[in-house]
Motif scaffolding. Structure first.
Motif, PDB file in Angstrom:
ATOM      1  N   GLU A 224       0.821  -1.202   0.000  1.00  0.00           N
ATOM      2  CA  GLU A 224       0.000   0.000   0.000  1.00  0.00           C
ATOM      3  C   GLU A 224       0.860   1.260   0.000  1.00  0.00           C
ATOM      4  OE1 GLU A 224      -2.624  -0.241   3.275  1.00  0.00           O
ATOM      5  OE2 GLU A 224      -3.892  -1.828   2.405  1.00  0.00           O
ATOM      6  N   LEU A 225       1.964   1.223   0.729  1.00  0.00           N
ATOM      7  CA  LEU A 225       2.867   2.380   0.723  1.00  0.00           C
ATOM      8  C   LEU A 225       3.471   2.602  -0.654  1.00  0.00           C
ATOM      9  CD1 LEU A 225       4.703   1.922   4.146  1.00  0.00           C
ATOM     10  CD2 LEU A 225       2.882   3.545   3.575  1.00  0.00           C
ATOM     11  N   ASP A 226       3.659   1.523  -1.403  1.00  0.00           N
ATOM     12  CA  ASP A 226       4.183   1.657  -2.764  1.00  0.00           C
ATOM     13  C   ASP A 226       3.115   2.050  -3.768  1.00  0.00           C
ATOM     14  OD1 ASP A 226       6.671   1.009  -1.875  1.00  0.00           O
ATOM     15  OD2 ASP A 226       6.510  -1.124  -2.360  1.00  0.00           O
ATOM     16  N   GLY A 227       1.872   2.203  -3.295  1.00  0.00           N
ATOM     17  CA  GLY A 227       0.794   2.618  -4.185  1.00  0.00           C
ATOM     18  C   GLY A 227       0.112   1.484  -4.919  1.00  0.00           C
ATOM     19  N   ALA A 228       0.241   0.278  -4.432  1.00  0.00           N
ATOM     20  CA  ALA A 228      -0.371  -0.865  -5.104  1.00  0.00           C
ATOM     21  C   ALA A 228      -1.865  -0.914  -4.806  1.00  0.00           C
ATOM     22  CB  ALA A 228       0.290  -2.169  -4.649  1.00  0.00           C
ATOM     23  N   GLY A 229      -2.649  -1.192  -5.841  1.00  0.00           N
ATOM     24  CA  GLY A 229      -4.081  -1.363  -5.673  1.00  0.00           C
ATOM     25  C   GLY A 229      -4.429  -2.789  -5.294  1.00  0.00           C
ATOM     26  N   LEU A 230      -5.720  -3.093  -5.337  1.00  0.00           N
ATOM     27  CA  LEU A 230      -6.176  -4.417  -4.919  1.00  0.00           C
ATOM     28  C   LEU A 230      -5.626  -5.508  -5.825  1.00  0.00           C
ATOM     29  CD1 LEU A 230      -7.946  -6.241  -3.173  1.00  0.00           C
ATOM     30  CD2 LEU A 230      -9.860  -5.722  -4.708  1.00  0.00           C
ATOM     31  N   LEU A 231      -5.727  -5.317  -7.137  1.00  0.00           N
ATOM     32  CA  LEU A 231      -5.270  -6.356  -8.066  1.00  0.00           C
ATOM     33  C   LEU A 231      -3.758  -6.543  -7.981  1.00  0.00           C
ATOM     34  CD1 LEU A 231      -7.487  -5.586 -11.197  1.00  0.00           C
ATOM     35  CD2 LEU A 231      -7.829  -7.327  -9.433  1.00  0.00           C
ATOM     36  N   ARG A 232      -3.029  -5.466  -7.847  1.00  0.00           N
ATOM     37  CA  ARG A 232      -1.571  -5.583  -7.749  1.00  0.00           C
ATOM     38  C   ARG A 232      -1.161  -6.263  -6.459  1.00  0.00           C
ATOM     39  NH1 ARG A 232       1.625  -0.211  -8.951  1.00  0.00           N
ATOM     40  NH2 ARG A 232       3.298  -1.739  -8.635  1.00  0.00           N
ATOM     41  N   LYS A 233      -1.877  -6.015  -5.357  1.00  0.00           N
ATOM     42  CA  LYS A 233      -1.562  -6.699  -4.101  1.00  0.00           C
ATOM     43  C   LYS A 233      -1.835  -8.196  -4.222  1.00  0.00           C
ATOM     44  CE  LYS A 233      -4.007  -4.040  -1.395  1.00  0.00           C
ATOM     45  NZ  LYS A 233      -4.624  -3.518  -0.152  1.00  0.00           N
ATOM     46  N   ILE A 234      -2.921  -8.549  -4.913  1.00  0.00           N
ATOM     47  CA  ILE A 234      -3.207  -9.977  -5.101  1.00  0.00           C
ATOM     48  C   ILE A 234      -2.132 -10.625  -5.961  1.00  0.00           C
ATOM     49  CG2 ILE A 234      -4.839 -11.596  -6.142  1.00  0.00           C
ATOM     50  CD1 ILE A 234      -7.078  -9.730  -5.314  1.00  0.00           C
TER      51      ILE A 234
END
Length: 324
Positions: A224-234
Motif C-alpha cells: 500500500e505504501l508503494d501505491g499498489a491497488g487491490l489487483l496488484r496486491k493480489i
C-alpha cells in the motif's frame, strides 16, 4: 602456642546417608538387561497402529492396483483365465467411445479448473476481508461438502428440471429463453461442472483461507505504501505467498477431475445426450458391469493410471525446477 587443629572428618559419607542403589551388572554384550524389552513394550502400540495402516493400504489400495495390472493382460471366459498380451489394450484403443470419453474428460477438467479452481480462491479472498461474519460464512461455504454426494446431485437434478426447475424459473422471470440443461449437448457438460463445483468448493475454500491468514500483514502495508491497488496486491503479494498451496491444489484437482464419475452418472445417466458426458471412469464402469469385459476395463484403468502418474511426476519436476 598454636591452638590444636580440629579433627579431620573422614571423607566417606556415613552409611545411613548413602542412597541405596541397585547396581546392575552389564550383560555380556555390553547392554543393560531388559532394555530391548522395555523399548519393545514402549513402541508396541505404535507398531500395531503402523502395521494396521500398512495392511489397510495393502488390501484396499496396493492389491487392487496389482490385480488391475494383471487383469489388463488377461481374459476370463468360462471361468478360465488366459493371458492375451496386448489384446485388451488394442481393443480399447480401437473403440470409438475411448476417444470420445477422453475428449469429454479433458473438457470437464478444463471447465472444472476455470470454475472449481478460481471460484474457491476468489471466495477465500472475500472471506479473508471479513471480520464479523467469517465463521458463519465458512460454515455456509463448507455445508455442501458435508452433504452426501448423492443428495447434492439430486438437488441439482431438480434445479435443472426443464419444467419446474429453479434455474428455468429464474430465466423466465428475467424474460430469457429457458434451457434444456441436462438434455442438450451444448449445456449438459457445463451443468455437470456447475454441480461438481458447488459440491466440492468448500474444502478448497477453507484451505485457501488458511493460507491467506498466514500471510504477514506487513507485506500488504508495504504494498500500500508503494501505491499498489487491490489487483496488484493480489498478484504481487497474495499469489506468491500462496504459490505452494495453489500448485498443490491444482495438481490434486486435475487428478480428481480426471476421475469424475458420480456427477455425470447421476445427472445424465452416465453417457448423457449423444454421449456428451461419457467420461473415462464411466467407460470403465460400462466395460466392467455392462459388457462384462473386465480385461478391457482393467486396460482402460491402466491407461488412466499411467497418464496420471506421468503427469504428476512431470508436474512435480517442473515445480521443483521453478523453485530452484
Amino acid at each position: 602456642m598454636s591452638a590444636p587443629s580440629a579433627p579431620t572428618l573422614p571423607a566417606s559419607t556415613p552409611a545411613k546417608s548413602r542412597s541405596r542403589r541397585t547396581v546392575r551388572r552389564p550383560a555380556p554384550d555390553g547392554r543393560r538387561p531388559g532394555r530391548a524389552g522395555r523399548a519393545l513394550r514402549r513402541n508396541l502400540t505404535a507398531h500395531a497402529f503402523l502395521i494396521g495402516a500398512v495392511l489397510c493400504f495393502a488390501f484396499f489400495s496396493w492389491y487392487p492396483m496389482v490385480r488391475e495390472f494383471l487383469l489388463a493382460f488377461q481374459k476370463t471366459e468360462g471361468g478360465q483365465t488366459t493371458w492375451v498380451g496386448w489384446s485388451n489394450l488394442n481393443y480399447v484403443f480401437q473403440d470409438p467411445a475411448f476417444w470420445q470419453a477422453w475428449r469429454n474428460t479433458l473438457l470437464f477438467t478444463g471447465l472444472a479448473l476455470l470454475l472449481g479452481f478460481a471460484v474457491p480462491f476468489f471466495v477465500a479472498l472475500l472471506l479473508n476481508e471479513l471480520r464479523h461474519t467469517r465463521g458463519y460464512l465458512r460454515l455456509l461455504v463448507y455445508l455442501p461438502v458435508m452433504l452426501p454426494p448423492v443428495a447434492s446431485v439430486l438437488i441439482f437434478k431438480n434445479l435443472y428440471n426443464p419444467e419446474y426447475g429453479l434455474f428455468n424459473r429464474i430465466l423466465a422471470t428475467l424474460h430469457l429463453p429457458t434451457q434444456q440443461w441436462l438434455q442438450s449437448t451444448d449445456t449438459a457438460m457445463l451443468s455437470v461442472v456447475i454441480a461438481s463445483t458447488w459440491m466440492n468448493m468448500g474444502g478448497a475454500t477453507l484451505i485457501y483461507l488458511a493460507a491467506l491468514q498466514g500471510i504477514p500483514g506487513e507485506l500488504y502495508e508495504a504494498a500500500e505504501l508503494d501505491g499498489a491497488g487491490l489487483l496488484r496486491k493480489i498478484w504481487h503479494v497474495t499469489i506468491p505467498q500462496t504459490r505452494l498451496i495453489l500448485s498443490l491444489m491444482l495438481l490434486m484437482q486435475i487428478i480428481a477431475t480426471m476421475q469424475v464419475f458420480t456427477e455425470p452418472f447421476l445427472l445424465t445417466g452416465g453417457s448423457g445426450p449423444e454421449g456428451s458426458t461419457t467420461t473415462v471412469v464411466y467407460l470403465i464402469y460400462q466395460y466392467a458391469f455392462n459388457f462384462n469385459n473386465y480385461g478391457g476395463a482393467a486396460a482402460l484403468g491402466l491407461v488412466l493410471l499411467v497418464l496420471l502418474a506421468v503427469f504428476s511426476a512431470g508436474y512435480v519436476r517442473l515445480s521443483r525446477a521453478a523453485d530452484e
